[in-house]
Design an enzyme around this catalytic site. Sequence first.
Site, mmCIF file in Angstrom:
data_model
loop_
_atom_site.group_PDB
_atom_site.id
_atom_site.type_symbol
_atom_site.label_atom_id
_atom_site.label_comp_id
_atom_site.label_asym_id
_atom_site.label_seq_id
_atom_site.Cartn_x
_atom_site.Cartn_y
_atom_site.Cartn_z
ATOM 1 N N ALA A 270 0.844 -1.203 0.000
ATOM 2 C CA ALA A 270 0.000 0.000 0.000
ATOM 3 C C ALA A 270 0.879 1.252 0.000
ATOM 4 O O ALA A 270 1.819 1.357 0.781
ATOM 5 C CB ALA A 270 -0.900 0.014 1.233
ATOM 6 N N ASP A 271 0.573 2.196 -0.904
ATOM 7 C CA ASP A 271 1.280 3.476 -0.870
ATOM 8 C C ASP A 271 0.479 4.436 0.011
ATOM 9 O O ASP A 271 -0.550 4.067 0.565
ATOM 10 C CB ASP A 271 1.521 4.015 -2.284
ATOM 11 C CG ASP A 271 0.230 4.289 -3.058
ATOM 12 O OD1 ASP A 271 -0.819 4.559 -2.426
ATOM 13 O OD2 ASP A 271 0.268 4.247 -4.297
ATOM 14 N N SER A 272 0.957 5.661 0.139
ATOM 15 C CA SER A 272 0.302 6.594 1.062
ATOM 16 C C SER A 272 -1.136 6.882 0.663
ATOM 17 O O SER A 272 -2.022 6.979 1.515
ATOM 18 C CB SER A 272 1.100 7.888 1.184
ATOM 19 O OG SER A 272 1.282 8.481 -0.080
#
Length: 79
Positions: A34-36
């Site tokens: 998961a990215d930000s």
Amino acid sequence: MSTLDRIKKVAVELLKIQASRVQETSRFVEDLGADSMQSIELVASFEEEFDIEMDEDAALGVKTVGDAVKFIDQVIAEG
């Protein structure tokens, strides 16, 4: 369906990953990728799935699937 199963379902759909990758010890960023932006989307999706409102800063501090289960169960218990 348990809290864990519902969290897994949301993570699989949002992150486009195989369900087998989502374990209680899985870290959303390091293990599940998961990215930000996706982290923020996960919080929103969990709120929708469980019909709750979470403190976003506290929710973004949750690092693992198991921690998310505890966090969401606590939010539900506090009602």
